[in-house]
Design a protein around this motif. Structure first.
Motif, short mmCIF file in Angstrom:
data_model
loop_
_atom_site.label_atom_id
_atom_site.label_comp_id
_atom_site.label_asym_id
_atom_site.label_seq_id
_atom_site.Cartn_x
_atom_site.Cartn_y
_atom_site.Cartn_z
N GLU A 54 -8.46 5.43 4.07
CA GLU A 54 -8.42 4.60 3.20
C GLU A 54 -9.06 4.98 1.70
N LYS A 55 -8.11 4.61 0.76
CA LYS A 55 -8.83 4.47 -0.80
C LYS A 55 -8.24 3.48 -1.38
N THR A 56 -9.32 2.63 -2.09
CA THR A 56 -8.87 1.71 -2.97
C THR A 56 -9.13 2.00 -4.41
N LYS A 85 -2.54 -0.27 -5.24
CA LYS A 85 -4.01 -0.17 -5.41
C LYS A 85 -4.77 0.23 -3.98
N LYS A 86 -4.10 0.66 -3.16
CA LYS A 86 -4.63 1.24 -1.95
C LYS A 86 -3.63 2.24 -1.31
N LYS A 143 -3.44 4.52 2.10
CA LYS A 143 -3.61 4.87 3.73
C LYS A 143 -3.20 6.22 4.30
N GLN A 166 -0.61 5.39 -8.36
CA GLN A 166 -1.30 4.37 -9.36
C GLN A 166 -0.13 4.01 -10.35
N TYR A 181 -12.06 8.97 0.07
CA TYR A 181 -11.39 8.13 0.99
C TYR A 181 -12.30 7.86 2.09
N THR A 209 0.75 -1.26 -0.03
CA THR A 209 -0.08 -0.08 -0.09
C THR A 209 0.85 1.29 0.14
N THR A 226 -11.27 4.65 8.67
CA THR A 226 -11.16 3.21 9.18
C THR A 226 -10.66 3.04 10.59
N GLU A 246 -1.70 10.50 -6.09
CA GLU A 246 -2.57 9.34 -6.39
C GLU A 246 -2.14 8.82 -7.93
N ASP A 291 -9.74 1.45 -8.30
CA ASP A 291 -10.46 0.48 -9.02
C ASP A 291 -9.31 -0.62 -9.77
#
Ligand code: COA
Length: 144
Positions: free
Chosen positions: A139-141, A102-103, A105, A97, A121, A67, A124, A93, A143
């Motif tokens: 967090e953000k995941t 993909k994640k 924090k 990417q 986001y 991450t 958590t 970001e 796609d």
């Protein structure tokens, strides 16, 4: 025109540190020895300029669990609420990417939670204190 970029030179690094010191140390009262930390050595830094003046900063680190973490995102007060924070996050970001991570924090100061929520986001963790400032983990995941 405002533009953001990855830090490539010592001058750009010092520009990013200048913005961080203005915001986190002078405005928010975080002691300088906590604001500048050992992760500055290994992080990838970003800075934004308006008419050659540094106005925003942020940094990215990759963690062992595949991450990334984003922190020290800041915009000088006169430039806030002009989508420059979003511009910084987009740059950070895009870099993350591009590394096939993909994640993301981060620990959001509670006042900044709406800023991060607007960028998808989600919270958590419960609130916790660091240097006397309240935070929640987010967090953000991306796609697949
Ligand atoms: C948090 C910070 C980086 C936001 O930067 P910014 O350039 O002002 O943010 P943007 O203009 O890109 O904001 C995008 C959206 O986020 C939300 N947002 C931003 N700041 C907000 C605030 N203080 N309160 C509520 N929502 C906010 C809004 O929805 C905003 O869109 P809008 O202005 O069209 O309503 C900036 O306020 C800052 O540097 N704060 C001090 C340092 C800090 O707390 N950094 C975060 C550490 S976790």
């Amino acid at each position: 025109m405002v533009f953001a970029k990855i830090v490539e030179t010592e001058k750009e690094l010092q520009d990013a540190f200048f913005v961080r010191e203005e915001v986190f140390v002078k405005e928010l009262g975080i002691p300088l020895p906590l604001e500048k930390d050992e992760y500055d050595e290994i992080a990838t830094h970003f800075v934004a300029y308006f008419e050659k003046q540094p106005i925003a900063a942020g940094r990215v680190r990759f963690l062992e669990d595949h991450t990334a973490t984003v922190d020290r995102v800041c915009v000088l007060p006169p430039f806030r609420r002009k989508q420059i924070g979003v511009l910084m996050m987009q740059n950070l970001e895009q870099y993350i990417q591009g590394s096939h991570i993909k994640k993301v924090k981060l620990n959001a100061q509670t006042h900044a939670i709406p800023f991060y929520e607007k960028q998808n986001y989600y919270i958590t963790s419960p609130e916790f204190l660091d240097a006397g400032i309240p935070y929640r983990a987010m967090e953000k995941t991306f796609d697949a």
